[in-house]
Design a protein around this motif. Structure first.
Motif, PDB file in Angstrom:
ATOM      1  N   ARG A   1     -21.697 -20.690   5.238  1.00 26.52           N
ATOM      2  CA  ARG A   1     -20.960 -21.673   3.987  1.00 26.52           C
ATOM      3  C   ARG A   1     -21.035 -20.686   2.733  1.00 26.52           C
ATOM      4  O   ARG A   1     -19.769 -20.025   2.341  1.00 26.52           O
ATOM      5  N   LEU A   2     -21.835 -19.324   2.964  1.00 28.08           N
ATOM      6  CA  LEU A   2     -21.768 -18.467   2.182  1.00 28.08           C
ATOM      7  C   LEU A   2     -20.697 -17.737   2.497  1.00 28.08           C
ATOM      8  O   LEU A   2     -19.584 -16.710   1.970  1.00 28.08           O
ATOM      9  N   LEU A   3     -20.485 -17.512   4.264  1.00 32.10           N
ATOM     10  CA  LEU A   3     -19.832 -16.085   4.192  1.00 32.10           C
ATOM     11  C   LEU A   3     -18.578 -17.151   4.635  1.00 32.10           C
ATOM     12  O   LEU A   3     -17.569 -16.392   4.344  1.00 32.10           O
ATOM     13  N   GLU A   4     -18.078 -17.662   5.086  1.00 28.19           N
ATOM     14  CA  GLU A   4     -17.354 -17.901   4.473  1.00 28.19           C
ATOM     15  C   GLU A   4     -16.290 -18.456   3.038  1.00 28.19           C
ATOM     16  O   GLU A   4     -15.309 -18.206   2.900  1.00 28.19           O
ATOM     17  N   ILE A   5     -17.289 -18.839   1.746  1.00 27.87           N
ATOM     18  CA  ILE A   5     -16.408 -18.891   0.934  1.00 27.87           C
ATOM     19  C   ILE A   5     -16.035 -16.946   0.136  1.00 27.87           C
ATOM     20  O   ILE A   5     -15.064 -16.613  -0.401  1.00 27.87           O
ATOM     21  N   ILE A   6     -16.692 -16.153   0.873  1.00 30.28           N
ATOM     22  CA  ILE A   6     -16.303 -14.846   0.588  1.00 30.28           C
ATOM     23  C   ILE A   6     -15.495 -14.488   1.714  1.00 30.28           C
ATOM     24  O   ILE A   6     -13.909 -13.705   1.070  1.00 30.28           O
ATOM     25  N   LYS A   7     -15.173 -15.119   2.810  1.00 33.92           N
ATOM     26  CA  LYS A   7     -13.902 -14.704   2.927  1.00 33.92           C
ATOM     27  C   LYS A   7     -12.860 -15.999   2.665  1.00 33.92           C
ATOM     28  O   LYS A   7     -11.617 -14.491   2.776  1.00 33.92           O
ATOM     29  N   ASN A   8     -12.980 -17.155   2.037  1.00 34.79           N
ATOM     30  CA  ASN A   8     -11.822 -17.590   1.619  1.00 34.79           C
ATOM     31  C   ASN A   8     -11.591 -16.989   0.699  1.00 34.79           C
ATOM     32  O   ASN A   8     -10.757 -17.276  -0.550  1.00 34.79           O
ATOM     33  N   ARG A   9     -12.234 -15.941  -0.357  1.00 31.48           N
ATOM     34  CA  ARG A   9     -12.228 -15.177  -1.299  1.00 31.48           C
ATOM     35  C   ARG A   9     -12.602 -16.133  -2.497  1.00 31.48           C
ATOM     36  O   ARG A   9     -11.937 -16.359  -3.817  1.00 31.48           O
ATOM     37  N   GLU A  10     -13.288 -17.014  -2.140  1.00 33.14           N
ATOM     38  CA  GLU A  10     -13.463 -18.143  -3.250  1.00 33.14           C
ATOM     39  C   GLU A  10     -15.069 -18.172  -4.682  1.00 33.14           C
ATOM     40  O   GLU A  10     -15.217 -18.987  -4.577  1.00 33.14           O
ATOM     41  N   ALA A  11     -15.800 -16.955  -3.381  1.00 29.22           N
ATOM     42  CA  ALA A  11     -17.203 -17.248  -3.797  1.00 29.22           C
ATOM     43  C   ALA A  11     -17.209 -16.607  -5.100  1.00 29.22           C
ATOM     44  O   ALA A  11     -16.232 -15.165  -5.455  1.00 29.22           O
ATOM     45  N   ARG A  12     -17.681 -16.381  -6.136  1.00 31.16           N
ATOM     46  CA  ARG A  12     -18.122 -16.087  -7.359  1.00 31.16           C
ATOM     47  C   ARG A  12     -19.039 -15.166  -7.767  1.00 31.16           C
ATOM     48  O   ARG A  12     -20.301 -15.167  -7.383  1.00 31.16           O
ATOM     49  N   ILE A  13     -18.051 -14.044  -7.970  1.00 30.93           N
ATOM     50  CA  ILE A  13     -19.064 -12.838  -8.342  1.00 30.93           C
ATOM     51  C   ILE A  13     -19.673 -11.627  -9.081  1.00 30.93           C
ATOM     52  O   ILE A  13     -18.589 -11.767 -10.123  1.00 30.93           O
ATOM     53  N   GLY A  14     -20.484 -11.522  -9.510  1.00 28.42           N
ATOM     54  CA  GLY A  14     -21.210 -11.086 -10.398  1.00 28.42           C
ATOM     55  C   GLY A  14     -21.013  -9.632 -10.163  1.00 28.42           C
ATOM     56  O   GLY A  14     -22.113  -9.099  -9.249  1.00 28.42           O
ATOM     57  N   VAL A  15     -20.934  -9.162 -11.198  1.00 21.46           N
ATOM     58  CA  VAL A  15     -20.776  -7.313 -11.201  1.00 21.46           C
ATOM     59  C   VAL A  15     -21.756  -6.775 -12.620  1.00 21.46           C
ATOM     60  O   VAL A  15     -21.089  -6.903 -14.036  1.00 21.46           O
ATOM     61  N   ILE A  16     -22.863  -6.103 -12.107  1.00 25.65           N
ATOM     62  CA  ILE A  16     -23.998  -5.948 -13.132  1.00 25.65           C
ATOM     63  C   ILE A  16     -24.007  -4.913 -13.343  1.00 25.65           C
ATOM     64  O   ILE A  16     -24.327  -3.814 -12.985  1.00 25.65           O
ATOM     65  N   GLY A  17     -24.106  -4.602 -15.163  1.00 26.15           N
ATOM     66  CA  GLY A  17     -23.213  -2.774 -15.430  1.00 26.15           C
ATOM     67  C   GLY A  17     -22.161  -2.815 -14.928  1.00 26.15           C
ATOM     68  O   GLY A  17     -21.881  -2.809 -13.870  1.00 26.15           O
ATOM     69  N   LEU A  18     -20.865  -2.696 -16.184  1.00 26.49           N
ATOM     70  CA  LEU A  18     -19.939  -2.133 -16.606  1.00 26.49           C
ATOM     71  C   LEU A  18     -19.455  -1.397 -16.676  1.00 26.49           C
ATOM     72  O   LEU A  18     -18.550  -0.694 -17.366  1.00 26.49           O
ATOM     73  N   GLY A  19     -19.802  -0.478 -16.229  1.00 23.65           N
ATOM     74  CA  GLY A  19     -19.717   1.429 -16.214  1.00 23.65           C
ATOM     75  C   GLY A  19     -19.150   1.959 -15.624  1.00 23.65           C
ATOM     76  O   GLY A  19     -17.738   1.681 -14.813  1.00 23.65           O
ATOM     77  N   TYR A  20     -18.779   2.781 -15.364  1.00 21.09           N
ATOM     78  CA  TYR A  20     -17.409   4.132 -14.149  1.00 21.09           C
ATOM     79  C   TYR A  20     -17.904   3.031 -13.276  1.00 21.09           C
ATOM     80  O   TYR A  20     -16.772   3.348 -12.738  1.00 21.09           O
ATOM     81  N   VAL A  21     -18.947   2.768 -12.530  1.00 21.09           N
ATOM     82  CA  VAL A  21     -18.608   2.564 -11.273  1.00 21.09           C
ATOM     83  C   VAL A  21     -19.018   0.795 -10.936  1.00 21.09           C
ATOM     84  O   VAL A  21     -18.018   0.286 -10.500  1.00 21.09           O
ATOM     85  N   GLY A  22     -18.932   0.133 -11.890  1.00 20.50           N
ATOM     86  CA  GLY A  22     -19.000  -1.263 -12.250  1.00 20.50           C
ATOM     87  C   GLY A  22     -17.497  -1.815 -12.934  1.00 20.50           C
ATOM     88  O   GLY A  22     -16.965  -2.907 -11.907  1.00 20.50           O
ATOM     89  N   LEU A  23     -17.563  -1.438 -13.730  1.00 16.93           N
ATOM     90  CA  LEU A  23     -15.795  -2.027 -13.712  1.00 16.93           C
ATOM     91  C   LEU A  23     -14.773  -1.603 -12.656  1.00 16.93           C
ATOM     92  O   LEU A  23     -13.966  -2.549 -12.520  1.00 16.93           O
ATOM     93  N   PRO A  24     -14.678  -0.606 -11.950  1.00 16.86           N
ATOM     94  CA  PRO A  24     -13.181  -0.774 -11.152  1.00 16.86           C
ATOM     95  C   PRO A  24     -14.118  -0.871  -9.893  1.00 16.86           C
ATOM     96  O   PRO A  24     -12.959  -2.284  -9.279  1.00 16.86           O
TER      97      PRO A  24
ATOM     98  N   ILE B   1     -21.153  -8.594 -16.446  1.00 20.06           N
ATOM     99  CA  ILE B   1     -22.606  -8.810 -17.147  1.00 20.06           C
ATOM    100  C   ILE B   1     -22.941  -7.844 -17.769  1.00 20.06           C
ATOM    101  O   ILE B   1     -23.196  -6.313 -17.042  1.00 20.06           O
ATOM    102  N   ASP B   2     -23.310  -7.332 -18.621  1.00 18.56           N
ATOM    103  CA  ASP B   2     -23.611  -6.101 -19.495  1.00 18.56           C
ATOM    104  C   ASP B   2     -24.690  -6.349 -20.474  1.00 18.56           C
ATOM    105  O   ASP B   2     -23.497  -7.244 -21.171  1.00 18.56           O
ATOM    106  N   VAL B   3     -25.657  -5.095 -20.859  1.00 20.53           N
ATOM    107  CA  VAL B   3     -25.700  -5.435 -22.192  1.00 20.53           C
ATOM    108  C   VAL B   3     -25.060  -4.833 -23.102  1.00 20.53           C
ATOM    109  O   VAL B   3     -25.759  -4.883 -23.946  1.00 20.53           O
ATOM    110  N   ASP B   4     -24.067  -4.133 -22.794  1.00 20.03           N
ATOM    111  CA  ASP B   4     -23.196  -3.293 -23.869  1.00 20.03           C
ATOM    112  C   ASP B   4     -22.337  -4.061 -24.621  1.00 20.03           C
ATOM    113  O   ASP B   4     -21.022  -4.570 -24.016  1.00 20.03           O
TER     114      ASP B   4
END
Ligand SMILES: NC(=O)c1ccc[n+]([C@@H]2O[C@H](COP(=O)([O-])OP(=O)(O)OC[C@H]3O[C@@H](n4cnc5c(N)ncnc54)[C@H](O)[C@@H]3O)[C@@H](O)[C@H]2O)c1
Length: 432
Positions: free
Chosen positions: A3-26, A41-44
């Motif tokens: 199911r997880l692979l399926e929603i990844i391939k359908n692009r329905e997975a909800r993604i969290g990026v922890i740390g939105l700096g030079y790497v996380g934001l792009p 998700i960022d502490v700043d």
């Protein structure tokens, strides 16, 4: 898992990026661009507010790219970690600096993982992207996440995938730099690779997180050691009276077995001066001395002193002493065409010049204010009057939008650490 692979391939997975700096934001922008719902998700708070306002704070990520994604609800940001329980994928992109004694400081990873452990759900995929020492994914992340009672490969999935972003690079950006992925189990690799394949042109699977961690450390150690070698050749050439830049340019005509690296005033940035020491620290813990890394670190760390000696000698030849001389530093970011001063050798050089009594100012179109440690300076706009009023101009970072002909015409003395004045000549130009 399916199911997880399926929603990844359908692009329905909800993604969290922890740390939105030079790497996380792009990275967050790339995921959102291909249709995923992404929450950073960022502490700043400044970063989360700016992003939610549809604006970018990273030079390489234009606001025009961010704004429509925020408006469509594809990209948003929060400082509230409880959102983790509602997400399917979590990418960790927090900083990994060195501590005061040059040991790895993994406290940011530990804090991010503590937060994930608090909200971890079944069937979530966790990917560590921060550069760190070999073994970190299992020692720092897996152990903590399994303390929740959930099991990797059955209840949740875990992989390491190093980030290779090159700030300021207009050709290679997140989507066209191949991504290396190593999962704790084959299923973990399959899921993580399946995710990146949605938005990155090429994904290279490796057999474990440890291999993936070592790949990143090899890449950055390779750069540090080769820059150390060429810096040593530059120091040698200086004594031998040979132009090292001409030597490298000619050597680079060899179509095989040689790759040009260039000398400079010292290493900068969050990666090359830092990451090799994550590897040497780990090696030391098993009784192995990483000699190339330490030697390159010594040579590269000596370069700012060499630059100060070059300036002192050049002034001396004009019957001036460093103390009381007016010196303008051109370019303070750690490399060309970016707005990041982390670990920049310019900071070290400015401090050393001030300690020796010079009156130092700087000009950098990307860094309007320089407030680092004891330094609090404002960038000056380069014009003929400013240049003519200085005893020496020192090129530390050669941005591509600087008019060097103005410099050559009006400065009385120039120390060029980047070969930015290639093609210009004059007794007042001193090369590294
Ligand atoms: N900058 C680069 O060129 C580059 C390239 C490749 C790899 N890396 C690696 O990527 C990682 C991130 O580097 P970066 O340059 O993006 O750093 P950065 O400092 O630009 O960004 C890190 C972000 O993480 C946030 N943060 C810190 N602790 C947090 C926490 N507990 N929870 C949530 N957010 C938190 C910070 O506020 C910041 O916004 C590092 O390991 C670095 O070595 C960086």
């Amino acid at each position: 898992m399916n199911r997880l692979l399926e929603i990844i391939k359908n692009r329905e997975a909800r993604i969290g990026v922890i740390g939105l700096g030079y790497v996380g934001l792009p990275l967050a922008v790339e995921f959102a661009r291909v249709g995923f719902d992404v929450c950073g998700i960022d502490v700043d708070k400044h970063k989360t507010d700016t992003l939610n306002d549809g604006r970018s704070y990273i030079l390489d990520v234009p606001t025009e790219k961010v704004k429509p994604l925020v408006e469509k609800g594809k990209l948003r940001a929060t400082g509230d970690f409880s959102i983790i329980s509602k997400l399917d994928v979590l990418c960790i992109c927090v900083p990994t600096p060195l501590g005061k004694s040059r040991d790895p400081d993994v406290s940011y990873i530990v804090k991010a993982v503590d937060a994930i452990a608090l909200y971890l759900q079944k069937n979530q995929l966790v990917i560590l992207e921060s550069t760190t020492y070999h073994g970190s994914t299992e020692e720092l992340v897996l152990t903590k996440l399994e303390e929740t009672g959930l099991r990797v490969g059955e209840d949740f999935y875990l992989a390491f995938s190093p980030e290779r972003v090159d700030p300021g690079n207009k050709v290679y950006t997140t989507h066209n730099v191949p991504k290396v992925v190593g999962g704790v189990t084959p299923h973990c690799t399959q899921l993580a690779a399946g995710l990146y394949e949605q938005c990155i042109d090429e994904v290279k699977r490796v057999s474990s997180p440890r291999v993936a961690e070592m790949v990143k450390l090899l890449e950055n150690t390779f750069r540090s050691v080769n820059i150390g070698l060429v810096n040593e050749i530059a120091l040698m050439s200086d004594k031998l009276g040979v132009d090292v830049w001409e030597v490298i340019e000619a050597a680079a005509t060899k179509p095989f077995g040689f790759m040009p690296f260039y000398p400079g005033p010292g290493l900068g940035g969050h990666c090359i001066p830092v990451d090799p020491f994550y590897l040497s620290w780990k090696a030391r813990s098993i009784g192995f001395e990483a000699r190339f890394i330490e030697l390159a670190g010594m040579i590269n760390g000596f370069m700012p002193y060499h630059v100060v000696t070059k300036i002192t000698d050049a002034l001396n030849r004009q019957r001036k002493c460093l103390k009381g001389s007016k010196i303008i530093i051109l370019g303070v970011s750690y490399k060309r065409d970016i707005d990041d001063v982390r670990e920049s050798p310019a900071l070290d050089i400015i401090e050393k010049l001030i300690e020796r009594g010079a009156a130092v100012s700087y000009s950098d179109p990307y860094i309007p204010e320089l407030a680092e440690g004891h330094l609090a300076l404002t960038s000056r706009t380069l014009d003929r009057d400013i240049l003519a009023s200085q005893d020496c101009a020192v090129i530390i970072t050669a941005h591509s939008n600087v008019d060097y002909s103005l410099l050559v015409k009006h400065a009385s003395l120039i120390v060029d650490t980047r070969n930015a004045l290639k093609g210009f000549s004059g007794d007042h130009i001193v090369k590294l």
